[in-house]
Design a protein around this motif. Sequence first.
Motif, PDB file in Angstrom:
ATOM      1  N   GLU A  55       0.829  -1.211   0.000  1.00 47.05           N
ATOM      2  CA  GLU A  55       0.000   0.000   0.000  1.00 47.05           C
ATOM      3  C   GLU A  55       0.864   1.262   0.000  1.00 47.05           C
ATOM      4  OE1 GLU A  55      -0.123  -2.401   2.220  1.00 47.05           O
ATOM      5  OE2 GLU A  55      -1.979  -3.472   1.678  1.00 47.05           O
ATOM      6  N   GLU A  56       1.915   1.262   0.802  1.00 45.43           N
ATOM      7  CA  GLU A  56       2.806   2.421   0.867  1.00 45.43           C
ATOM      8  C   GLU A  56       3.578   2.578  -0.438  1.00 45.43           C
ATOM      9  OE1 GLU A  56       6.525   4.192   3.533  1.00 45.43           O
ATOM     10  OE2 GLU A  56       5.519   2.345   4.150  1.00 45.43           O
ATOM     11  N   ALA A  57       3.996   1.453  -1.027  1.00 46.70           N
ATOM     12  CA  ALA A  57       4.740   1.493  -2.289  1.00 46.70           C
ATOM     13  C   ALA A  57       3.897   2.133  -3.385  1.00 46.70           C
ATOM     14  CB  ALA A  57       5.143   0.083  -2.700  1.00 46.70           C
ATOM     15  N   PHE A  58       2.612   1.812  -3.422  1.00 44.94           N
ATOM     16  CA  PHE A  58       1.714   2.350  -4.442  1.00 44.94           C
ATOM     17  C   PHE A  58       1.660   3.870  -4.365  1.00 44.94           C
ATOM     18  CE2 PHE A  58      -2.549   3.801  -5.684  1.00 44.94           C
ATOM     19  CZ  PHE A  58      -2.595   3.352  -6.994  1.00 44.94           C
ATOM     20  N   SER A  59       1.487   4.423  -3.167  1.00 44.33           N
ATOM     21  CA  SER A  59       1.390   5.876  -3.015  1.00 44.33           C
ATOM     22  C   SER A  59       2.713   6.559  -3.342  1.00 44.33           C
ATOM     23  CB  SER A  59       0.950   6.237  -1.594  1.00 44.33           C
ATOM     24  OG  SER A  59       1.911   5.817  -0.632  1.00 44.33           O
ATOM     25  N   ARG A  60       3.833   5.946  -2.952  1.00 47.43           N
ATOM     26  CA  ARG A  60       5.142   6.532  -3.253  1.00 47.43           C
ATOM     27  C   ARG A  60       5.384   6.559  -4.763  1.00 47.43           C
ATOM     28  NH1 ARG A  60       9.460   6.491   1.014  1.00 47.43           N
ATOM     29  NH2 ARG A  60       8.445   6.099   3.007  1.00 47.43           N
ATOM     30  N   ILE A  61       4.975   5.511  -5.459  1.00 47.73           N
ATOM     31  CA  ILE A  61       5.148   5.459  -6.909  1.00 47.73           C
ATOM     32  C   ILE A  61       4.304   6.524  -7.593  1.00 47.73           C
ATOM     33  CG2 ILE A  61       4.671   4.051  -8.959  1.00 47.73           C
ATOM     34  CD1 ILE A  61       5.474   1.598  -7.219  1.00 47.73           C
ATOM     35  N   LEU A  62       3.082   6.727  -7.124  1.00 50.19           N
ATOM     36  CA  LEU A  62       2.217   7.767  -7.684  1.00 50.19           C
ATOM     37  C   LEU A  62       2.863   9.148  -7.559  1.00 50.19           C
ATOM     38  CD1 LEU A  62      -1.448   6.900  -6.581  1.00 50.19           C
ATOM     39  CD2 LEU A  62      -0.538   6.984  -8.907  1.00 50.19           C
ATOM     40  N   TRP A  63       3.373   9.445  -6.364  1.00 49.30           N
ATOM     41  CA  TRP A  63       4.008  10.743  -6.137  1.00 49.30           C
ATOM     42  C   TRP A  63       5.303  10.872  -6.934  1.00 49.30           C
ATOM     43  CZ3 TRP A  63       1.535  14.731  -4.553  1.00 49.30           C
ATOM     44  CH2 TRP A  63       0.467  14.616  -3.669  1.00 49.30           C
ATOM     45  N   ALA A  64       6.011   9.759  -7.111  1.00 53.11           N
ATOM     46  CA  ALA A  64       7.244   9.784  -7.902  1.00 53.11           C
ATOM     47  C   ALA A  64       6.940  10.106  -9.362  1.00 53.11           C
ATOM     48  CB  ALA A  64       7.971   8.443  -7.795  1.00 53.11           C
ATOM     49  N   PHE A  65       5.845   9.552  -9.895  1.00 54.33           N
ATOM     50  CA  PHE A  65       5.439   9.877 -11.262  1.00 54.33           C
ATOM     51  C   PHE A  65       5.101  11.359 -11.381  1.00 54.33           C
ATOM     52  CE2 PHE A  65       4.896   5.403 -12.557  1.00 54.33           C
ATOM     53  CZ  PHE A  65       5.253   5.496 -13.891  1.00 54.33           C
ATOM     54  N   ALA A  66       4.420  11.901 -10.364  1.00 57.33           N
ATOM     55  CA  ALA A  66       4.060  13.330 -10.390  1.00 57.33           C
ATOM     56  C   ALA A  66       5.307  14.200 -10.385  1.00 57.33           C
ATOM     57  CB  ALA A  66       3.170  13.657  -9.197  1.00 57.33           C
ATOM     58  N   SER A  67       6.261  13.857  -9.520  1.00 54.60           N
ATOM     59  CA  SER A  67       7.515  14.611  -9.453  1.00 54.60           C
ATOM     60  C   SER A  67       8.310  14.459 -10.746  1.00 54.60           C
ATOM     61  CB  SER A  67       8.342  14.129  -8.259  1.00 54.60           C
ATOM     62  OG  SER A  67       9.584  14.796  -8.191  1.00 54.60           O
ATOM     63  N   GLY A  68       8.316  13.256 -11.281  1.00 58.43           N
ATOM     64  CA  GLY A  68       9.021  13.009 -12.534  1.00 58.43           C
ATOM     65  C   GLY A  68       8.417  13.770 -13.701  1.00 58.43           C
ATOM     66  N   THR A  69       7.102  13.966 -13.664  1.00 58.47           N
ATOM     67  CA  THR A  69       6.436  14.739 -14.709  1.00 58.47           C
ATOM     68  C   THR A  69       6.959  16.174 -14.735  1.00 58.47           C
ATOM     69  OG1 THR A  69       4.436  13.376 -14.550  1.00 58.47           O
ATOM     70  CG2 THR A  69       4.211  15.554 -15.571  1.00 58.47           C
ATOM     71  N   LEU A  70       7.197  16.742 -13.554  1.00 62.48           N
ATOM     72  CA  LEU A  70       7.773  18.091 -13.482  1.00 62.48           C
ATOM     73  C   LEU A  70       9.160  18.123 -14.124  1.00 62.48           C
ATOM     74  CD1 LEU A  70       6.776  19.226  -9.861  1.00 62.48           C
ATOM     75  CD2 LEU A  70       5.703  19.863 -12.032  1.00 62.48           C
ATOM     76  N   SER A  71       9.928  17.046 -13.939  1.00 62.98           N
ATOM     77  CA  SER A  71      11.252  16.962 -14.569  1.00 62.98           C
ATOM     78  C   SER A  71      11.131  16.927 -16.088  1.00 62.98           C
ATOM     79  CB  SER A  71      11.998  15.716 -14.078  1.00 62.98           C
ATOM     80  OG  SER A  71      12.224  15.765 -12.691  1.00 62.98           O
ATOM     81  N   MET A  72      10.167  16.154 -16.589  1.00 63.65           N
ATOM     82  CA  MET A  72       9.963  16.072 -18.039  1.00 63.65           C
ATOM     83  C   MET A  72       9.524  17.414 -18.607  1.00 63.65           C
ATOM     84  SD  MET A  72      10.812  12.977 -18.701  1.00 63.65           S
ATOM     85  CE  MET A  72      11.938  13.162 -17.300  1.00 63.65           C
TER      86      MET A  72
END
Length: 275
Positions: A163-180
């Motif tokens: 459950e924690e991994a899922f939320s961390r991955i979601l936030w990582a995608f959001a942060s990564g989108t800012l990088s892109m």
Amino acid sequence: MMYRILKVELFKLFREAKTWYAIVAVLIIEFIIFFAAYYQGKTILELLLDNLRQSFYFEGNLLNGNLLLYIVLNSLWFNLPLILMIVSSALITEEYKTGTLKTLMLQAVSKKKLILAKYITSLIFTISILALLMLSSFVLAYSIFGDGDLVVYLGTLNFFPAEEAFSRILWAFASGTLSMIFFTTVSVTLGIILKEPTKTWIASALFLILSSLFIKADFGEIGDYFFPKLTNSWQRFFAYDLDIYGILQDNLLLVGYTILFAVIGIYKFNKTDIG
């Protein structure tokens, strides 16, 4: 007026064959990652963690959807921005090359609104690709590999419940989108400065390579505010102890750099004699 210009820019973007080639290329890379993981990942993972299983209890299969999503994040964070930068820079360089910009200027189109529309088009395209990548990755990862605990190595092994991994991955995608978004904004600005497609592609690739190299460089405390370090902020979501304030600061700084490069591009375009 601005809405009409943006609508035209989006139409031109998705009419171009290179846009669809880019989308297909991203999906092919994603497919290769899943294909390799399906046939070889389990064997490699079992060898790496065989000794740890004697000391720790892991729930479910470690080669699971959460691990695959983390692998996708790591694998695409060089290939993806390069593809996006090529497409985004073409928004301006192709029109320099074909002389379309001269025609637009004869129609009394505002230079500021035109170039702003191109930056917004690049933004929409980048977010759309990341949304497609995230959606397809989540569907494939969980449907093929299922759920389970996530193990990652960042200096040390970190373990996260499903459950924690899922939320961390979601936030990582959001942060990564800012990088892109940062990288595609830079590519549009480089296109404004260099004007020629080939020169801009080479400059974009060089910028991306140097940014990747500088991530590993040690510039002391000032290095934490240097944009190459900030583009890797998504990795901080996989540290065992989350530094929310630090991550928020990094992403806000990256947004600031993105706006700065856009302002430079808009200023340069306004001062350039298109005719």
